[in-house]
Design a protein around this motif. Structure first.
Motif, short mmCIF file in Angstrom:
data_model
loop_
_atom_site.label_atom_id
_atom_site.label_comp_id
_atom_site.label_asym_id
_atom_site.label_seq_id
_atom_site.Cartn_x
_atom_site.Cartn_y
_atom_site.Cartn_z
N LYS A 1 47.49 20.82 67.40
CA LYS A 1 46.67 22.00 67.69
C LYS A 1 46.03 22.51 66.40
O LYS A 1 46.61 22.44 65.32
CB LYS A 1 47.51 23.11 68.31
CG LYS A 1 48.02 22.82 69.70
CD LYS A 1 48.41 24.09 70.44
CE LYS A 1 49.42 24.93 69.73
NZ LYS A 1 49.79 26.14 70.51
N ASP B 1 51.92 23.25 73.07
CA ASP B 1 50.52 23.07 73.48
C ASP B 1 50.40 23.32 74.98
O ASP B 1 50.77 22.47 75.79
CB ASP B 1 50.05 21.66 73.13
CG ASP B 1 48.53 21.52 73.21
OD1 ASP B 1 47.89 22.39 73.85
OD2 ASP B 1 47.99 20.56 72.65
N ASN C 1 47.87 29.95 73.90
CA ASN C 1 47.98 28.65 73.24
C ASN C 1 47.70 28.76 71.75
O ASN C 1 48.28 28.01 70.94
CB ASN C 1 47.02 27.65 73.88
CG ASN C 1 47.35 26.23 73.52
OD1 ASN C 1 48.51 25.83 73.55
ND2 ASN C 1 46.34 25.45 73.16
#
Length: 369
Positions: A267, A80, A74
């Motif tokens: 993220k 994501d 990730n």
């Protein structure tokens, strides 16, 4: 087509089967691959109307395993992975720090400690090397290219064929399940590259014939055909799906290719994040568009797109659409040209202009059937 022939090609686990079926072969990604059996148009039409069976075992496979495997993947790839969990797969991109695309791939979330990856054939080594180079202690990243075959069953009757083998078919899109057929372990995923309802089956490389033969029998009983990479290309082009080396590359970013939906913008980290955020804020300098020919002529890659006498872009993929019976192409068009959907442009085909309408892919809407 985008195929070429050369020597010293790698062979998949089913090459003898394809030769028995009378397939023509060509190179793709360094592999000897079946291009067509009964003809690209027939195989394309079978996939759109009944079902097609594709051997895409040339696709890469890689395994990230160990404590924190999912967390590491990730932090590396754009999408994501926290949006999914075990039993789900996800389309994602492996980028350079300047926002170029090393590869686009599918990540299978097996567990927090195991992620199985399916990259493109020619890019598997680069993806594995990039992951190995930055991996924390305790993680292993291995190239599993010959661990599994990949068989794609695509089309309106695909569930009938796969279910006929006693394999699961009711998972959501991008869901997968591990099952067994005739003593062979098979991973079945609701994925595909055609725009049709379909599945990709991943049996062990050395047991692929058992599964392929059973699928082929079911496909033919359903009125379908084995299909080669020729039909795979026309099908994916009709859907506007990107192919690495054409619509995505080290020089073509996800935003330029309209793949921003596969980026987890919230993220904290992924490779290329800063460059892609900057491009998102300023806007990409060019954008992938669809072109539909208004006159006769087949569009191909690497042709100049003209607005009047001004060059405003180039085609990245092009073919004759068996569904629409016209030439279609994907093209990178300069944003500054201000060309809207519905506008008319010309494509220079060996000095002859073909008028085209600019459209937003997909060219064929399979959801309306």
């Amino acid at each position: 087509m985008w195929f070429a022939v050369s020597d010293n090609l790698l062979a998949g686990p089913l090459e003898n089967r394809h030769r028995e079926l009378g397939a023509s072969f060509a190179e793709f990604g360094g592999w000897s691959m079946p291009v067509s059996y009964a003809g690209t148009v027939a195989e394309h039409t079978a996939t759109r109307t009944t079902v097609g069976l594709f051997d895409v075992s040339h696709l890469g496979k890689a395994l990230v395993k160990g404590p924190g495997a999912a967390e590491y993947v990730n932090s590396a790839f754009t999408n994501d992975l926290r949006r999914i969990g075990p039993g789900k797969a996800q389309y994602t991109l492996c980028c350079t720090e300047d926002g170029g695309v090393i590869d686009d791939l599918i990540a299978y979330y097996v567990s927090d400690e195991e992620v199985f990856l399916v990259p493109n054939a020619a890019n598997t080594a680069a993806v594995v090397a990039a992951l190995q180079d930055r991996a924390p202690d305790g993680l292993t990243i291995t190239d599993e290219h010959r661990s599994r075959a990949v068989l794609a069953v695509q089309g309106p009757r695909s569930a009938e064929v796969v279910g006929g083998l006693g394999l699961p078919t009711e998972m959501d899109y991008m869901g997968y399940s591990d099952a067994e057929f005739s003593g062979v372990e098979v991973r079945v995923c609701r994925t595909g590259y055609t725009g049709e309802h379909g599945y990709e089956l991943l049996p062990p490389w050395d047991r692929a014939e058992v599964v392929f033969d059973a699928l082929l029998e079911g496909v033919r009983a359903a009125g379908g055909e084995p299909a080669g990479l020729g039909a795979r290309d026309t099908l994916r082009t009709e859907m506007g799906y990107p192919l690495h080396g054409h619509e995505l590359s080290l020089d073509i970013s996800p935003l330029q290719a309209r793949c921003g939906w596969a980026i987890g913008w919230k993220k904290d980290a992924f490779w290329g994040r800063d460059a892609l955020l900057a491009e998102k804020e300023s806007g990409p300098r060019r954008t992938l568009r669809g072109l539909r020919a208004l006159g006769r002529g087949v569009l191909r890659p690497d042709l100049t797109v003209l607005d009047g006498d001004a060059a405003v872009g180039h085609t990245t993929s092009g073919t004759f659409s068996p569904t629409l019976k016209v030439g279609i192409a994907l093209a990178l068009i300069d944003t500054a040209a201000g060309i809207a959907d519905g506008a008319k442009v010309d494509v220079d085909v060996r000095g002859r202009r073909i008028e085209c309408e600019v459209v937003k892919p997909p060219f064929v809407d399979t959801r309306t059937r």
